[in-house]
Design an enzyme around this catalytic site. Structure first.
Site, PDB file in Angstrom:
ATOM      1  N   GLY A  13       0.816  -1.212   0.000  1.00 40.13           N
ATOM      2  CA  GLY A  13       0.000   0.000   0.000  1.00 40.13           C
ATOM      3  C   GLY A  13       0.848   1.259   0.000  1.00 40.13           C
ATOM      4  O   GLY A  13       2.079   1.211   0.089  1.00 40.13           O
ATOM      5  N   LEU A  15       1.132   3.797   2.266  1.00 44.14           N
ATOM      6  CA  LEU A  15       1.867   4.066   3.501  1.00 44.14           C
ATOM      7  C   LEU A  15       2.933   3.006   3.751  1.00 44.14           C
ATOM      8  O   LEU A  15       4.095   3.329   4.004  1.00 44.14           O
ATOM      9  CB  LEU A  15       0.903   4.131   4.688  1.00 44.14           C
ATOM     10  CG  LEU A  15       1.550   4.348   6.052  1.00 44.14           C
ATOM     11  CD1 LEU A  15       2.312   5.670   6.096  1.00 44.14           C
ATOM     12  CD2 LEU A  15       0.499   4.285   7.149  1.00 44.14           C
ATOM     13  N   ASP A  38      -2.444 -13.870   5.031  1.00 44.76           N
ATOM     14  CA  ASP A  38      -3.670 -13.138   5.325  1.00 44.76           C
ATOM     15  C   ASP A  38      -3.690 -12.838   6.817  1.00 44.76           C
ATOM     16  O   ASP A  38      -3.844 -13.742   7.640  1.00 44.76           O
ATOM     17  CB  ASP A  38      -4.862 -13.992   4.921  1.00 44.76           C
ATOM     18  CG  ASP A  38      -6.201 -13.327   5.170  1.00 44.76           C
ATOM     19  OD1 ASP A  38      -6.232 -12.235   5.791  1.00 44.76           O
ATOM     20  OD2 ASP A  38      -7.219 -13.896   4.751  1.00 44.76           O
ATOM     21  N   ALA A  62      -4.450  -2.108   6.227  1.00 49.28           N
ATOM     22  CA  ALA A  62      -5.806  -1.698   6.585  1.00 49.28           C
ATOM     23  C   ALA A  62      -6.681  -1.693   5.341  1.00 49.28           C
ATOM     24  O   ALA A  62      -6.187  -1.616   4.216  1.00 49.28           O
ATOM     25  CB  ALA A  62      -5.798  -0.303   7.208  1.00 49.28           C
ATOM     26  N   TYR A  63      -7.970  -1.750   5.578  1.00 51.17           N
ATOM     27  CA  TYR A  63      -8.968  -1.531   4.537  1.00 51.17           C
ATOM     28  C   TYR A  63      -9.367  -0.071   4.682  1.00 51.17           C
ATOM     29  O   TYR A  63     -10.096   0.300   5.598  1.00 51.17           O
ATOM     30  CB  TYR A  63     -10.148  -2.471   4.732  1.00 51.17           C
ATOM     31  CG  TYR A  63     -11.237  -2.385   3.687  1.00 51.17           C
ATOM     32  CD1 TYR A  63     -10.973  -2.009   2.366  1.00 51.17           C
ATOM     33  CD2 TYR A  63     -12.543  -2.692   4.020  1.00 51.17           C
ATOM     34  CE1 TYR A  63     -11.980  -1.947   1.420  1.00 51.17           C
ATOM     35  CE2 TYR A  63     -13.565  -2.635   3.074  1.00 51.17           C
ATOM     36  CZ  TYR A  63     -13.275  -2.263   1.784  1.00 51.17           C
ATOM     37  OH  TYR A  63     -14.280  -2.198   0.836  1.00 51.17           O
ATOM     38  N   THR A  64      -8.842   0.775   3.804  1.00 52.52           N
ATOM     39  CA  THR A  64      -8.986   2.228   3.972  1.00 52.52           C
ATOM     40  C   THR A  64     -10.055   2.862   3.081  1.00 52.52           C
ATOM     41  O   THR A  64     -10.244   4.071   3.146  1.00 52.52           O
ATOM     42  CB  THR A  64      -7.647   2.937   3.700  1.00 52.52           C
ATOM     43  OG1 THR A  64      -7.238   2.657   2.355  1.00 52.52           O
ATOM     44  CG2 THR A  64      -6.586   2.480   4.687  1.00 52.52           C
ATOM     45  N   THR A 103      -6.217   6.324  12.440  1.00 59.31           N
ATOM     46  CA  THR A 103      -6.804   7.329  11.564  1.00 59.31           C
ATOM     47  C   THR A 103      -7.567   8.368  12.382  1.00 59.31           C
ATOM     48  O   THR A 103      -8.029   8.064  13.494  1.00 59.31           O
ATOM     49  CB  THR A 103      -7.784   6.677  10.557  1.00 59.31           C
ATOM     50  OG1 THR A 103      -8.414   7.685   9.764  1.00 59.31           O
ATOM     51  CG2 THR A 103      -8.864   5.871  11.267  1.00 59.31           C
ATOM     52  N   TYR A 127     -15.749   2.573   8.919  1.00 58.66           N
ATOM     53  CA  TYR A 127     -14.287   2.639   8.820  1.00 58.66           C
ATOM     54  C   TYR A 127     -13.696   3.064  10.163  1.00 58.66           C
ATOM     55  O   TYR A 127     -12.820   2.394  10.718  1.00 58.66           O
ATOM     56  CB  TYR A 127     -13.862   3.603   7.705  1.00 58.66           C
ATOM     57  CG  TYR A 127     -12.368   3.849   7.683  1.00 58.66           C
ATOM     58  CD1 TYR A 127     -11.472   2.815   7.417  1.00 58.66           C
ATOM     59  CD2 TYR A 127     -11.847   5.122   7.930  1.00 58.66           C
ATOM     60  CE1 TYR A 127     -10.101   3.034   7.408  1.00 58.66           C
ATOM     61  CE2 TYR A 127     -10.490   5.348   7.920  1.00 58.66           C
ATOM     62  CZ  TYR A 127      -9.619   4.305   7.657  1.00 58.66           C
ATOM     63  OH  TYR A 127      -8.255   4.525   7.649  1.00 58.66           O
ATOM     64  N   LYS A 131     -11.432   0.755  12.783  1.00 57.14           N
ATOM     65  CA  LYS A 131     -10.065   1.159  13.160  1.00 57.14           C
ATOM     66  C   LYS A 131      -9.955   1.323  14.673  1.00 57.14           C
ATOM     67  O   LYS A 131      -8.947   0.939  15.267  1.00 57.14           O
ATOM     68  CB  LYS A 131      -9.672   2.452  12.435  1.00 57.14           C
ATOM     69  CG  LYS A 131      -9.446   2.295  10.941  1.00 57.14           C
ATOM     70  CD  LYS A 131      -8.257   1.402  10.622  1.00 57.14           C
ATOM     71  CE  LYS A 131      -6.954   2.132  10.896  1.00 57.14           C
ATOM     72  NZ  LYS A 131      -5.768   1.340  10.546  1.00 57.14           N
TER      73      LYS A 131
END
Length: 137
Positions: A13, A15, A38, A62-64, A103, A127, A131
């Site tokens: 990703g 970041l 995973d 992360a799933y952002t 976040t 989201y 987080k």
């Protein structure tokens, strides 16, 4: 001087790849991402994180996609909360320090000033909720 090994999750990703690229001299950054395991699976997370025997883990995975998290909150919690818990347990098992990236979405934006870690979280979407649960785990 002995090289220190740091695992960076989410290394594919934006970041995570920047963290790997910017590792200072004397630090071996080992990037891990889905092809390596995973993180939502406890066994795979343990292997991906603990097997390189890191002194620290920087958890960037992360799933952002905020809208995607709203459409599929179950996936958001699996990736942002369960995986974070698995990474934390792997760190504990191998004695590595953990740096977890969160976040500002864990806050509601009503403060009118910058938030800090002592402010009460109040996420307003899946989201941010996922987080925050990742932080707790």
């Amino acid at each position: 001087m002995r090289q220190k090994r740091v695992v960076v999750t989410g290394a594919a990703g934006m970041l995570g790849s920047a963290v790997v690229e910017l590792a200072p001299e004397g630090i071996t950054a080992v990037g891990v991402d889905l092809p390596d395991g995973d993180l939502t699976d406890p066994t795979q997370a343990m292997q991906a994180v603990a097997d390189p025997h890191p002194s620290a883990v920087i958890h960037c995975a992360a799933y952002t996609d905020v809208d995607g998290c709203t459409r599929d909150p179950e996936l958001a919690f699996r990736v942002n909360a369960e995986a974070a818990g698995n990474v934390a347990r792997a760190c504990r098992a191998c004695g590595a320090h953990l740096v977890a990236i969160s976040t500002d979405y864990v806050f509601d934006g009503e403060k009118g000033a910058p938030y800090d870690e002592d402010d009460e979280p109040a996420p307003i979407n899946p989201y941010g909720e996922s987080k925050l649960e990742g932080e707790r785990r």
